[in-house]
Design a protein around this motif. Sequence first.
Motif, mmCIF file in Angstrom:
data_model
loop_
_atom_site.group_PDB
_atom_site.id
_atom_site.type_symbol
_atom_site.label_atom_id
_atom_site.label_comp_id
_atom_site.label_asym_id
_atom_site.label_seq_id
_atom_site.Cartn_x
_atom_site.Cartn_y
_atom_site.Cartn_z
ATOM 1 N N GLU A 1 0.828 -1.200 0.000
ATOM 2 C CA GLU A 1 0.000 0.000 0.000
ATOM 3 C C GLU A 1 0.872 1.263 0.000
ATOM 4 O O GLU A 1 1.914 1.316 0.664
ATOM 5 C CB GLU A 1 -0.867 -0.006 1.265
ATOM 6 C CG GLU A 1 -1.872 1.101 1.296
ATOM 7 C CD GLU A 1 -2.719 1.060 2.566
ATOM 8 O OE1 GLU A 1 -2.216 0.626 3.614
ATOM 9 O OE2 GLU A 1 -3.880 1.477 2.487
ATOM 10 N N ASN A 2 0.425 2.239 -0.765
ATOM 11 C CA ASN A 2 1.064 3.569 -0.775
ATOM 12 C C ASN A 2 2.529 3.556 -1.201
ATOM 13 O O ASN A 2 3.311 4.410 -0.792
ATOM 14 C CB ASN A 2 0.944 4.251 0.594
ATOM 15 C CG ASN A 2 -0.499 4.319 1.061
ATOM 16 O OD1 ASN A 2 -1.416 4.240 0.240
ATOM 17 N ND2 ASN A 2 -0.714 4.434 2.350
ATOM 18 N N ALA B 1 -7.701 8.234 -8.251
ATOM 19 C CA ALA B 1 -7.784 6.801 -7.945
ATOM 20 C C ALA B 1 -7.049 6.459 -6.658
ATOM 21 O O ALA B 1 -6.167 7.180 -6.228
ATOM 22 C CB ALA B 1 -7.182 6.019 -9.101
ATOM 23 N N ASP B 2 -7.438 5.324 -6.062
ATOM 24 C CA ASP B 2 -6.714 4.813 -4.897
ATOM 25 C C ASP B 2 -5.503 4.001 -5.348
ATOM 26 O O ASP B 2 -4.478 3.967 -4.689
ATOM 27 C CB ASP B 2 -7.613 3.864 -4.073
ATOM 28 C CG ASP B 2 -8.933 4.514 -3.712
ATOM 29 O OD1 ASP B 2 -8.898 5.615 -3.149
ATOM 30 O OD2 ASP B 2 -10.002 3.922 -4.007
ATOM 31 N N ILE B 3 -5.692 3.315 -6.479
ATOM 32 C CA ILE B 3 -4.648 2.417 -6.993
ATOM 33 C C ILE B 3 -4.416 2.751 -8.464
ATOM 34 O O ILE B 3 -5.372 2.836 -9.241
ATOM 35 C CB ILE B 3 -5.100 0.944 -6.865
ATOM 36 C CG1 ILE B 3 -5.359 0.601 -5.389
ATOM 37 C CG2 ILE B 3 -4.087 -0.007 -7.480
ATOM 38 C CD1 ILE B 3 -6.164 -0.663 -5.177
ATOM 39 N N VAL C 1 0.820 2.131 -6.287
ATOM 40 C CA VAL C 1 1.076 2.163 -7.731
ATOM 41 C C VAL C 1 1.724 0.846 -8.152
ATOM 42 O O VAL C 1 2.618 0.343 -7.472
ATOM 43 C CB VAL C 1 2.011 3.353 -8.098
ATOM 44 C CG1 VAL C 1 2.194 3.438 -9.614
ATOM 45 C CG2 VAL C 1 1.467 4.671 -7.554
ATOM 46 N N ILE C 2 1.237 0.313 -9.276
ATOM 47 C CA ILE C 2 1.785 -0.933 -9.819
ATOM 48 C C ILE C 2 2.311 -0.610 -11.208
ATOM 49 O O ILE C 2 1.554 -0.119 -12.059
ATOM 50 C CB ILE C 2 0.667 -1.999 -9.923
ATOM 51 C CG1 ILE C 2 0.096 -2.271 -8.526
ATOM 52 C CG2 ILE C 2 1.178 -3.274 -10.589
ATOM 53 C CD1 ILE C 2 -1.312 -2.825 -8.539
ATOM 54 N N GLY D 1 11.299 2.325 -5.936
ATOM 55 C CA GLY D 1 10.178 1.446 -5.588
ATOM 56 C C GLY D 1 10.632 0.037 -5.247
ATOM 57 O O GLY D 1 11.822 -0.268 -5.218
ATOM 58 N N ARG D 2 9.650 -0.795 -4.982
ATOM 59 C CA ARG D 2 9.933 -2.187 -4.652
ATOM 60 C C ARG D 2 9.784 -3.030 -5.911
ATOM 61 O O ARG D 2 8.747 -3.016 -6.564
ATOM 62 C CB ARG D 2 8.942 -2.647 -3.583
ATOM 63 C CG ARG D 2 9.211 -4.028 -3.101
ATOM 64 C CD ARG D 2 8.513 -4.237 -1.761
ATOM 65 N NE ARG D 2 8.434 -5.657 -1.480
ATOM 66 C CZ ARG D 2 7.383 -6.414 -1.804
ATOM 67 N NH1 ARG D 2 6.331 -5.892 -2.387
ATOM 68 N NH2 ARG D 2 7.383 -7.697 -1.519
#
Length: 202
Positions: free
Chosen positions: A27-28, A137-139, A170-171, A185-186
Amino acid sequence: MDIILKDITKSYDGQMVLKNFNWTIEENKFNFIMGESGIGKTTLINILMGIVKPDSGEIYGIEGKKLSIVFQENRLLEDFDPVTNLKLVADKDTRDEEIKTLLRELGLEDSLKKKVSQLSGGMKRRLAIGRALIARADIVIMDEPFKELDKDLYLKTIQLVKEKLKGKTVIIVTHSEEECEIFGGRKIIWKDIQERIYKKEL
Ligand SMILES: Nc1ncnc2c1ncn2[C@@H]1O[C@H](COP(=O)(O)OP(=O)(O)OP(=O)(O)O)[C@@H](O)[C@H]1O
Ligand SMILES: [Mg+2]
């Protein structure tokens, strides 16, 4: 809440694409997924979006969330101008000026009134990114968002996305190590989070 994909499996016509795929999307944060062409990345995104149904497995943490997306292909309305394309996904109270400011930030200031069909590949890509940014958007899901951008615009657009989406979930699907590094990022490598698919299953 993190998004948890648990043992997702998906085949197309007997061809296994996802096999016990397990991924926790934080998340986030900026969550990157890398994997070779044809491995199933867009299929995974379609599953997250609810466009494709997995054969089995569970997804937690996505229900009721508002999603926005940069599709692998732009999917813009070619006969309409950039402002109209963004307006269609923006909340009703989004002012035109906000849309135009974003388009300017994306370097599209000279194209506000042109039809999308008249724009270059890189301009269309930036517009598709803008459409994902304007929706509250949330995602946010992005399938190879920065392809087709030359070096200067590539870095500028990455910085803008990084700034605008900081703190959101974010993806990002990518083939670029550099992008993960710039975003901080991860990063997840596809093959590390699913069972091996043997030739006989292909
Ligand atoms: N609707 C569909 N029907 C049948 N097969 C499909 C369908 N969509 C995808 N596939 C197959 O599933 C596999 C994964 O495709 P997908 O588009 O998810 O890969 P990808 O990792 O996004 O590849 P790329 O990096 O090239 O975009 C491929 O073998 C593809 O041919
Ligand atoms: Mg793809």
